[in-house]
Design an enzyme around this catalytic site. Sequence first.
Site, PDB file in Angstrom:
ATOM      1  N   ARG A  82       0.842  -1.209   0.000  1.00 16.31           N
ATOM      2  CA  ARG A  82       0.000   0.000   0.000  1.00 16.31           C
ATOM      3  C   ARG A  82       0.872   1.252   0.000  1.00 16.31           C
ATOM      4  O   ARG A  82       0.543   2.247  -0.648  1.00 16.31           O
ATOM      5  CB  ARG A  82      -0.954  -0.035   1.193  1.00 16.31           C
ATOM      6  CG  ARG A  82      -2.064   1.000   1.095  1.00 16.31           C
ATOM      7  CD  ARG A  82      -3.139   0.783   2.119  1.00 16.31           C
ATOM      8  NE  ARG A  82      -2.625   0.886   3.481  1.00 16.31           N
ATOM      9  CZ  ARG A  82      -3.307   0.559   4.566  1.00 16.31           C
ATOM     10  NH1 ARG A  82      -4.544   0.091   4.459  1.00 16.31           N
ATOM     11  NH2 ARG A  82      -2.777   0.698   5.764  1.00 16.31           N
ATOM     12  N   LYS A 184      -2.691   6.359   1.369  1.00 17.76           N
ATOM     13  CA  LYS A 184      -2.539   6.844   2.744  1.00 17.76           C
ATOM     14  C   LYS A 184      -1.641   8.083   2.741  1.00 17.76           C
ATOM     15  O   LYS A 184      -0.494   8.059   3.206  1.00 17.76           O
ATOM     16  CB  LYS A 184      -1.976   5.718   3.619  1.00 17.76           C
ATOM     17  CG  LYS A 184      -2.468   5.783   5.045  1.00 17.76           C
ATOM     18  CD  LYS A 184      -2.375   4.446   5.733  1.00 17.76           C
ATOM     19  CE  LYS A 184      -2.460   4.547   7.223  1.00 17.76           C
ATOM     20  NZ  LYS A 184      -3.694   5.138   7.749  1.00 17.76           N
ATOM     21  N   GLU A 220     -16.267   5.846   4.422  1.00 23.22           N
ATOM     22  CA  GLU A 220     -15.539   5.347   5.597  1.00 23.22           C
ATOM     23  C   GLU A 220     -15.504   6.453   6.636  1.00 23.22           C
ATOM     24  O   GLU A 220     -16.137   7.494   6.469  1.00 23.22           O
ATOM     25  CB  GLU A 220     -14.146   4.880   5.200  1.00 23.22           C
ATOM     26  CG  GLU A 220     -13.276   5.942   4.558  1.00 23.22           C
ATOM     27  CD  GLU A 220     -11.850   5.439   4.285  1.00 23.22           C
ATOM     28  OE1 GLU A 220     -11.365   4.570   5.018  1.00 23.22           O
ATOM     29  OE2 GLU A 220     -11.231   5.954   3.348  1.00 23.22           O
TER      30      GLU A 220
HETATM   31  N1  PLP Z   1      -9.351   4.031   6.470  1.00 24.48           N
HETATM   32  C1  PLP Z   1      -8.547   5.035   6.832  1.00 24.48           C
HETATM   33  C2  PLP Z   1      -8.865   6.399   6.362  1.00 24.48           C
HETATM   34  C3  PLP Z   1      -7.433   4.779   7.649  1.00 24.48           C
HETATM   35  O1  PLP Z   1      -6.630   5.764   8.049  1.00 24.48           O
HETATM   36  C4  PLP Z   1      -7.183   3.464   8.077  1.00 24.48           C
HETATM   37  C5  PLP Z   1      -6.026   3.153   8.904  1.00 24.48           C
HETATM   38  O2  PLP Z   1      -5.001   2.729   8.441  1.00 24.48           O
HETATM   39  C6  PLP Z   1      -8.061   2.449   7.666  1.00 24.48           C
HETATM   40  C7  PLP Z   1      -9.128   2.768   6.865  1.00 24.48           C
HETATM   41  C8  PLP Z   1      -7.830   1.037   8.078  1.00 24.48           C
HETATM   42  O3  PLP Z   1      -6.795   0.449   7.363  1.00 24.48           O
HETATM   43  P1  PLP Z   1      -5.944  -0.727   7.960  1.00 24.48           P
HETATM   44  O4  PLP Z   1      -6.913  -1.792   8.345  1.00 24.48           O
HETATM   45  O5  PLP Z   1      -5.059  -1.137   6.860  1.00 24.48           O
HETATM   46  O6  PLP Z   1      -5.227  -0.179   9.142  1.00 24.48           O
HETATM   47  C1  COI Z   2      -4.249   3.056  11.510  1.00 25.59           C
HETATM   48  O1  COI Z   2      -5.229   2.419  11.867  1.00 25.59           O
HETATM   49  O2  COI Z   2      -3.120   2.570  11.466  1.00 25.59           O
HETATM   50  C2  COI Z   2      -4.362   4.432  11.084  1.00 25.59           C
HETATM   51  O3  COI Z   2      -3.472   4.899  10.423  1.00 25.59           O
HETATM   52  C3  COI Z   2      -5.502   5.237  11.479  1.00 25.59           C
HETATM   53  C4  COI Z   2      -5.082   6.523  12.091  1.00 25.59           C
HETATM   54  C5  COI Z   2      -6.256   7.397  12.082  1.00 25.59           C
HETATM   55  C6  COI Z   2      -4.510   6.335  13.457  1.00 25.59           C
END
Ligand code: PLP
Ligand code: COI
Length: 341
Positions: A82, A184, A220
């Site tokens: 990612r 991200k 989201e």
């Molecule tokens: N959506 C957003 C905007 C996020 O910042 C995060 C955190 O990383 C997620 C979703 C969840 O992603 P992940 O499960 O890869 O941490």
């Molecule tokens: C995560 O879950 O790792 C994120 O980056 C979310 C953040 C808002 C703390």
Amino acid sequence: MEKKNIDWGNLGFSYMETDKRFVSNFKDGAWDEGALISDGNVTMSECACVLQYAQTCFEGLKAYTTQDGHIVTFRPDLNAERMEASAKRLEMPVFPKERFIDAVVQVVAANEAYVPPFGSGATLYLRPYMYGKNAVIGVKPADEFEFRVFCTPVGPYFKGGVKPLTIRVSDFDRAAPNGTGHIKAGLNYAMSLHAIVSAHEEGYDENLYLDPKTRTKVEETGGANFLFVTKDNKVVTPKSGSILPSITRRSLVHVAKEYLGLEVEEREVYLDEVKDFAECGLCGTAAVISPVGKIVDHGKEICLPSGMTQMGPITKKLYDTLTGIQMGRIEAPEGWIRVIK
Ligand code: PLP
Ligand code: COI
């Protein structure tokens, strides 16, 4: 290894400086070999591209102590992939996947004293990130970059742990059609700051963002994807090109199908149909799965039948299975767990 004297059970989701972080610099078209360093501060030009034009992206993953005393991380290869997508979209060089994973492993091993013990309720949060470092004043990408990974022990992302959340439908958008919602990028979070501050001021835990084009579909929140459960126990999760492809959500889809035998629909979810769901949860590395009890749409309350005191039963099963896999209580699918020691 003696652990630090930390009150693990009462940690929130906040930054605590730890001993070592990994740093690698990109200059003249190549990454240097990188090193673990002790200094947690960064020095750079006042005109660095990251400071002027927000050329930065990041990742988030966790290290866990398993039931049998190992230290592991969860699917770091997907974070590396990612971050590659984020870097390309932001005109930054890719930090190679194997090196990304190696940096994560080095940082966890060097900060073993900060890895929360099994059963403490805390985990070690890892934050890989990259930014454009040299001075640019015309709008263009940097050509020198820094990749770093630091770690910090954390507790639950939302205060109150598993108490169901109240969220509001936001009037602000976090992403633009054809924008950067699917990567991200730090800029996505900068533009969510006003929305989260005003949500908190109005007594909400988070924002539900709608799709930026039609404002009819659920996207989201600021830091997690949605999972819904229908009254006949189907798991439904929004599909959109402008949400972050959550690794937790993708893992939960597999867990729902393969471990729990549930039907899963990944599809567009209209705000209008949310009132018909039985359960709702926010999923992400930081959020794990945090249950939502109430969604407020401009004064109109949608109360999930799972209520305001506990997680819904399917959400709980998903939570228990996922955390069981992460903490070594349940056998993981091939390749999900990277053992550090
Ligand atoms: N959506 C957003 C905007 C996020 O910042 C995060 C955190 O990383 C997620 C979703 C969840 O992603 P992940 O499960 O890869 O941490
Ligand atoms: C995560 O879950 O790792 C994120 O980056 C979310 C953040 C808002 C703390």
